[in-house]
Motif scaffolding. Structure first.
Motif, short mmCIF file in Angstrom:
data_model
loop_
_atom_site.label_atom_id
_atom_site.label_comp_id
_atom_site.label_asym_id
_atom_site.label_seq_id
_atom_site.Cartn_x
_atom_site.Cartn_y
_atom_site.Cartn_z
N GLY A 142 40.94 45.77 37.23
CA GLY A 142 42.06 45.45 36.35
C GLY A 142 43.36 45.98 36.93
O GLY A 142 43.38 46.92 37.72
N THR A 143 44.44 45.34 36.54
CA THR A 143 45.76 45.73 37.03
C THR A 143 46.71 45.84 35.85
O THR A 143 47.01 44.85 35.19
CB THR A 143 46.30 44.68 38.02
OG1 THR A 143 45.36 44.51 39.08
CG2 THR A 143 47.63 45.10 38.60
N ALA A 144 47.17 47.04 35.59
CA ALA A 144 48.00 47.28 34.41
C ALA A 144 49.24 46.40 34.43
O ALA A 144 49.90 46.26 35.46
CB ALA A 144 48.41 48.74 34.36
N THR A 145 49.52 45.77 33.30
CA THR A 145 50.70 44.95 33.02
C THR A 145 50.71 43.61 33.76
O THR A 145 51.68 42.88 33.71
CB THR A 145 52.04 45.68 33.33
OG1 THR A 145 52.24 45.76 34.75
CG2 THR A 145 52.07 47.08 32.71
N ARG A 146 49.60 43.26 34.44
CA ARG A 146 49.59 41.98 35.18
C ARG A 146 48.31 41.21 34.84
O ARG A 146 47.52 40.87 35.71
CB ARG A 146 49.66 42.25 36.67
CG ARG A 146 50.97 42.88 37.10
CD ARG A 146 50.84 43.58 38.42
NE ARG A 146 50.78 42.65 39.54
CZ ARG A 146 50.28 42.97 40.73
NH1 ARG A 146 49.77 44.16 40.94
NH2 ARG A 146 50.29 42.09 41.70
N PRO A 147 48.09 40.89 33.56
CA PRO A 147 46.83 40.26 33.15
C PRO A 147 46.61 38.88 33.74
O PRO A 147 45.48 38.52 34.10
CB PRO A 147 46.92 40.21 31.63
CG PRO A 147 48.39 40.25 31.34
CD PRO A 147 48.98 41.14 32.40
N VAL A 148 47.66 38.07 33.84
CA VAL A 148 47.48 36.70 34.33
C VAL A 148 47.19 36.71 35.82
O VAL A 148 46.29 35.99 36.30
CB VAL A 148 48.72 35.84 34.02
CG1 VAL A 148 48.52 34.42 34.54
CG2 VAL A 148 49.00 35.82 32.53
N TYR A 149 47.90 37.52 36.57
CA TYR A 149 47.65 37.62 38.01
C TYR A 149 46.22 38.09 38.26
O TYR A 149 45.49 37.51 39.07
CB TYR A 149 48.65 38.59 38.63
CG TYR A 149 48.51 38.77 40.12
CD1 TYR A 149 48.97 37.80 41.00
CD2 TYR A 149 47.92 39.92 40.65
CE1 TYR A 149 48.84 37.95 42.37
CE2 TYR A 149 47.80 40.09 42.02
CZ TYR A 149 48.26 39.10 42.88
OH TYR A 149 48.13 39.26 44.24
N ALA A 150 45.80 39.13 37.54
CA ALA A 150 44.44 39.63 37.72
C ALA A 150 43.41 38.58 37.34
O ALA A 150 42.39 38.40 38.04
CB ALA A 150 44.23 40.90 36.90
N ALA A 151 43.66 37.86 36.26
CA ALA A 151 42.72 36.82 35.84
C ALA A 151 42.60 35.72 36.88
O ALA A 151 41.50 35.24 37.18
CB ALA A 151 43.16 36.25 34.49
N SER A 152 43.73 35.31 37.44
CA SER A 152 43.71 34.23 38.43
C SER A 152 42.96 34.66 39.68
O SER A 152 42.19 33.88 40.25
CB SER A 152 45.14 33.78 38.78
OG SER A 152 45.84 34.80 39.47
N LYS A 153 43.16 35.90 40.12
CA LYS A 153 42.50 36.38 41.33
C LYS A 153 41.00 36.60 41.09
O LYS A 153 40.18 36.32 41.97
CB LYS A 153 43.16 37.67 41.82
CG LYS A 153 44.58 37.47 42.33
CD LYS A 153 44.63 36.51 43.53
CE LYS A 153 46.01 36.41 44.13
NZ LYS A 153 46.06 35.49 45.29
N HIS A 154 40.63 37.08 39.91
CA HIS A 154 39.20 37.16 39.57
C HIS A 154 38.58 35.76 39.62
O HIS A 154 37.45 35.58 40.09
CB HIS A 154 39.01 37.76 38.18
CG HIS A 154 38.96 39.25 38.16
ND1 HIS A 154 40.06 40.05 38.38
CD2 HIS A 154 37.93 40.10 37.93
CE1 HIS A 154 39.70 41.33 38.29
NE2 HIS A 154 38.41 41.38 38.02
N ALA A 155 39.32 34.77 39.11
CA ALA A 155 38.80 33.40 39.10
C ALA A 155 38.60 32.87 40.51
O ALA A 155 37.64 32.13 40.78
CB ALA A 155 39.74 32.49 38.32
#
Length: 245
Positions: A142-155
Motif C-alpha cells: 500500500g502507498t499512503a495517500t495514493r490509492p488509485v495509483y496503487a490500485a492500478s499498479k496492483h492490477a
C-alpha cells in the motif's frame, strides 16, 4: 552464451522519451535492438531510436494504429516494454479524491492492457516474444495517500501473471519490474521542492539511496533477452530492499 543477444530485435518502449523509459530505450538501443518509442513527445526520442510515434496509450485506437505501423514497417515484434504511466495523486489527503481516478486508470491500467493486447497479437503467430510491464513498489504494498495509483499498479501485476499463464504455451514471456524510488528528473524536482520527502524516500530504502534509471533498465534488458528464457510471470523488485521487510 555471451551478451544479451538482442541485436536486430524489434521492440516497443512506451513512455520512452523521459525518465525510466528513456533509460530503458537507450539501454536496448545500445545492445543493437530496433526500438520503437511511443510517447506524447516523440521529438525527444533517444538517439538511435528506430521509430518514434506520438501515442497516448489510453487511446485504444491510437495504440492499434501504432502497432499496425510496426507490423507494416518491421513485420515482427520481439519485445514490448510497457512503461508509460502517470502519478497525479501528488497532494496528501485524508480523503479519497475523485479527480485522479479516471485518468490514472485510463493510462496506468487500460494503457498497459491495450498495448499488451496488440503486442500479443503480433507475437502469437510466430510463437515468440517477451513483454515487460513496469510496475512500482506500489504494485506490491500500500502507498499512503495514493490509492488509485496503487490500485492500478496492483492490477498490472494481475495482468502480468494472467498473460504469463495464458500465453506461455506460445512462448510469450510476461514479467513485471517494480522499481523503488528512482532518480528521474521529475522526482529530483519534487524532492528539491520537498527535502523532507527526499529524506523519507532514502531512509525507507535499506540501501539508503535512490536507484539510477540505468539500474531499472538493466533488469528490463535481461528480461527481454534470451538470457531469461525460462522466466515467466515473475514480479521483480528493483527497490534496494524496500519491499523486503
Amino acid at each position: 552464451m555471451t551478451g544479451f543477444q538482442i541485436n536486430g530485435h524489434v521492440g516497443v518502449v512506451t513512455g520512452g522519451c523521459s525518465g525510466i523509459g528513456r533509460a530503458i530505450a537507450e539501454t536496448l538501443i545500445g545492445e543493437g535492438a530496433q526500438v520503437v518509442v511511443f510517447d506524447l513527445s516523440p521529438d525527444d526520442a533517444p538517439t538511435g531510436t528506430a521509430l518514434a510515434l506520438n501515442v497516448d496509450v489510453s487511446d485504444e485506437q491510437a495504440v492499434a494504429r501504432a502497432f499496425a505501423t510496426i507490423e507494416d514497417r518491421f513485420g515482427d515484434l520481439d519485445f514490448a516494454v510497457n512503461n508509460a504511466g502517470i502519478d497525479i495523486e501528488t497532494e496528501p489527503s485524508e480523503e479519497w479524491l475523485a479527480g485522479p481516478l479516471d485518468r490514472t486508470i485510463d493510462v496506468d491500467l487500460k494503457g498497459v492492457y491495450h498495448c499488451m493486447r496488440h503486442a500479443i497479437a503480433l507475437m502469437r503467430p510466430r510463437k515468440s516474444g517477451a513483454i515487460v510491464n513496469i510496475g512500482s513498489v506500489a504494485a506490491l504494498v500500500g502507498t499512503a495517500t495514493r490509492p488509485v495509483y496503487a490500485a492500478s499498479k496492483h492490477a498490472v501485476t494481475g495482468l502480468t501473471r494472467t498473460a504469463a499463464i495464458q500465453f506461455g504455451e506460445d512462448n510469450i514471456r510476461t514479467n513485471i519490474v517494480c522499481p523503488g524510488g528512482t532518480r528521474t528528473d521529475l522526482l529530483e524536482k519534487v524532492m528539491t521542492d520537498n527535502p523532507v520527502l527526499r529524506d523519507h524516500i532514502v531512509a525507507s530504502c535499506p540501501m539508503r539511496r535512490l536507484a539510477e534509471p540505468s539500474e531499472i533498465a538493466d533488469a528490463v534488458l535481461w528480461l527481454v533477452s534470451p538470457r531469461s528464457s525460462f522466466v515467466n510471470g515473475a514480479v521483480i523488485s528493483v527497490d534496494g530492499g524496500y519491499t523486503a521487510g
